[in-house]
Design a protein around this motif. Structure first.
Motif, short mmCIF file in Angstrom:
data_model
loop_
_atom_site.label_atom_id
_atom_site.label_comp_id
_atom_site.label_asym_id
_atom_site.label_seq_id
_atom_site.Cartn_x
_atom_site.Cartn_y
_atom_site.Cartn_z
N PHE A 40 86.27 73.91 -51.90
CA PHE A 40 85.92 73.37 -50.59
C PHE A 40 84.43 73.04 -50.61
O PHE A 40 83.68 73.54 -51.46
CB PHE A 40 86.23 74.37 -49.47
CG PHE A 40 85.34 75.59 -49.48
CD1 PHE A 40 84.23 75.68 -48.66
CD2 PHE A 40 85.60 76.64 -50.35
CE1 PHE A 40 83.40 76.79 -48.68
CE2 PHE A 40 84.78 77.77 -50.38
CZ PHE A 40 83.68 77.84 -49.54
N PHE A 41 84.01 72.19 -49.71
CA PHE A 41 82.59 71.83 -49.68
C PHE A 41 81.78 72.95 -49.04
O PHE A 41 82.11 73.42 -47.94
CB PHE A 41 82.35 70.53 -48.91
CG PHE A 41 80.90 70.14 -48.86
CD1 PHE A 41 80.28 69.57 -49.96
CD2 PHE A 41 80.14 70.40 -47.72
CE1 PHE A 41 78.93 69.23 -49.93
CE2 PHE A 41 78.79 70.08 -47.67
CZ PHE A 41 78.18 69.49 -48.79
N SER A 42 80.73 73.38 -49.71
CA SER A 42 79.86 74.44 -49.21
C SER A 42 78.57 73.84 -48.67
O SER A 42 77.77 73.29 -49.43
CB SER A 42 79.52 75.42 -50.34
OG SER A 42 78.41 76.23 -50.00
N PRO A 43 78.34 73.91 -47.36
CA PRO A 43 77.08 73.40 -46.80
C PRO A 43 75.86 74.11 -47.37
O PRO A 43 74.80 73.50 -47.56
CB PRO A 43 77.23 73.67 -45.30
CG PRO A 43 78.69 73.76 -45.07
CD PRO A 43 79.26 74.38 -46.30
N THR A 44 76.00 75.41 -47.68
CA THR A 44 74.87 76.16 -48.21
C THR A 44 74.48 75.67 -49.59
O THR A 44 73.29 75.53 -49.92
CB THR A 44 75.21 77.66 -48.28
OG1 THR A 44 75.54 78.12 -46.97
CG2 THR A 44 74.03 78.46 -48.81
N LEU A 45 75.47 75.37 -50.42
CA LEU A 45 75.21 74.91 -51.78
C LEU A 45 74.94 73.41 -51.83
O LEU A 45 74.19 72.93 -52.69
CB LEU A 45 76.39 75.23 -52.70
CG LEU A 45 76.74 76.71 -52.88
CD1 LEU A 45 78.01 76.85 -53.72
CD2 LEU A 45 75.58 77.47 -53.53
N GLY A 46 75.61 72.66 -50.95
CA GLY A 46 75.49 71.21 -50.98
C GLY A 46 76.45 70.57 -51.94
O GLY A 46 76.35 69.37 -52.25
N TYR A 47 77.42 71.34 -52.44
CA TYR A 47 78.45 70.82 -53.34
C TYR A 47 79.68 71.72 -53.23
O TYR A 47 79.69 72.70 -52.47
CB TYR A 47 77.95 70.71 -54.78
CG TYR A 47 77.22 71.93 -55.32
CD1 TYR A 47 77.91 73.04 -55.80
CD2 TYR A 47 75.82 71.95 -55.35
CE1 TYR A 47 77.24 74.14 -56.30
CE2 TYR A 47 75.14 73.05 -55.85
CZ TYR A 47 75.84 74.13 -56.32
OH TYR A 47 75.16 75.23 -56.81
#
Length: 311
Positions: A40-47
């Motif tokens: 899933f897309f992680s806002p914290t990681l940006g990927y």
């Protein structure tokens, strides 16, 4: 050392065969459970944040009672497939559940480029708490309360699992650290921590001060305050997190010595709620596979039991 193109090709083919063999093995486990690789897309990681998830036989997404969930962290330079393909997690979970030793449970095996810390290469700790847990709890029928969560890991994953439990004892009912790379005061010279991007500063040098700030002994005093009953109180507001530790007796990183230090430190805070098992072998999957059933049996004495409160 110079590596020939033929040797490089051989290594690539060997890694592919290991992965293929692992996934072929997983297909046989699917008869009693479901296991899949997701992201899933992680806002914290940006990927994208990858993970592998095990759902027990008969998993019901609409069941009124949520399933207990264990988060299993991989080691240094590992990935989200390790526990499933090399650690025998599906086979072990199926057997323990079928025998009635543990309840039907969900196992989440996340992937990380870091040592489960907010290091120089990625904010892995923040992504775990801010993104992964909410995603899992909104996507699957798993518990979102302390008594239904556990966290475990091997080597660098043991380092991370231990830190997560000490930093957030309000979130986990039990923790297991298999050959934890929680070295005090510093990682040994042969440890991959010394060359891992998580701990390398802009000059490419290992940051000892960062290691000291992130290692478990930096969290002990605050943890003790959280879980120790206050004067005139029989119990603390937050119970201690029971801890299982294992290590191989011939570990090349001297994990037995550091495991004994960890047990000693934790026994002072929560006597009777720390267990250390030692196994023949080194810093290898042989030891981690051998200790996984004992670790899960220990954890499920507490995970899934809302009335189990440790004084």
């Amino acid at each position: 050392m110079f590596i020939t193109p033929l040797a490089s090709l051989f290594r690539l083919v060997w890694r592919c065969l290991i992965t293929l063999t692992g996934w072929l093995a997983l297909s046989s486990y699917a008869m009693a459970s479901d296991i899949s690789r997701e992201q899933f897309f992680s806002p914290t990681l940006g990927y994208s944040y990858p993970y592998t998830i095990y759902l027990p036989d008969g998993y019901d997404k609409d069941a009124s009672a949520p399933y207990p969930v264990i988060y299993l962290l991989h080691g240094s330079f590992g990935n989200e497939l390790d526990w499933a393909t090399r650690g025998n997690l599906p086979l072990v979970a199926n057997r323990l559940i079928s025998a009635g030793h543990i309840p039907p449970a969900v196992f989440v095996m996340p992937g990380s480029r870091s040592w489960w810390v907010d290091g120089y290469n990625e904010p892995a700790r923040s992504a775990f708490f801010n993104d992964l847990l909410p995603h899992i709890e909104s996507t699957y029928n798993v518990g979102n309360t302390r008594h239904l969560r556990g966290v475990a890991g091997l080597s660098a994953g043991g380092f991370g699992a231990l830190n997560f439990a000490l930093e957030r004892p309000d979130m986990f009912a039990a923790v297991a650290a298999l050959s934890p790379a929680s070295y005090v005061p510093a990682p040994p010279a042969n440890s991959s921590a010394n060359r891992h991007p998580a701990f390398l500063n802009e000059q490419g040098q290992f940051d000892q001060s960062l290691w000291e700030r992130l290692n478990y002994n930096a969290h002990l005093e605050e943890y003790r305050i959280h879980v120790t009953p206050r004067p005139n109180s029989a119990t603390s507001d937050i119970p201690p997190v029971p801890l299982y530790i294992s290590a191989g007796r011939s570990d090349v990183y001297d994990a037995e010595f550091h495991a004994r230090l960890l047990r000693q430190a934790m026994e002072r805070i929560q006597p009777g709620y720390v267990r250390l098992d030692l196994y023949p072998g080194g810093h290898t999957w042989r030891v981690w596979r051998a200790s996984l059933p004992a670790a899960l049996n220990f954890m499920f004495q507490y995970v899934g039991h809302p009335k189990v409160l440790v004084e």
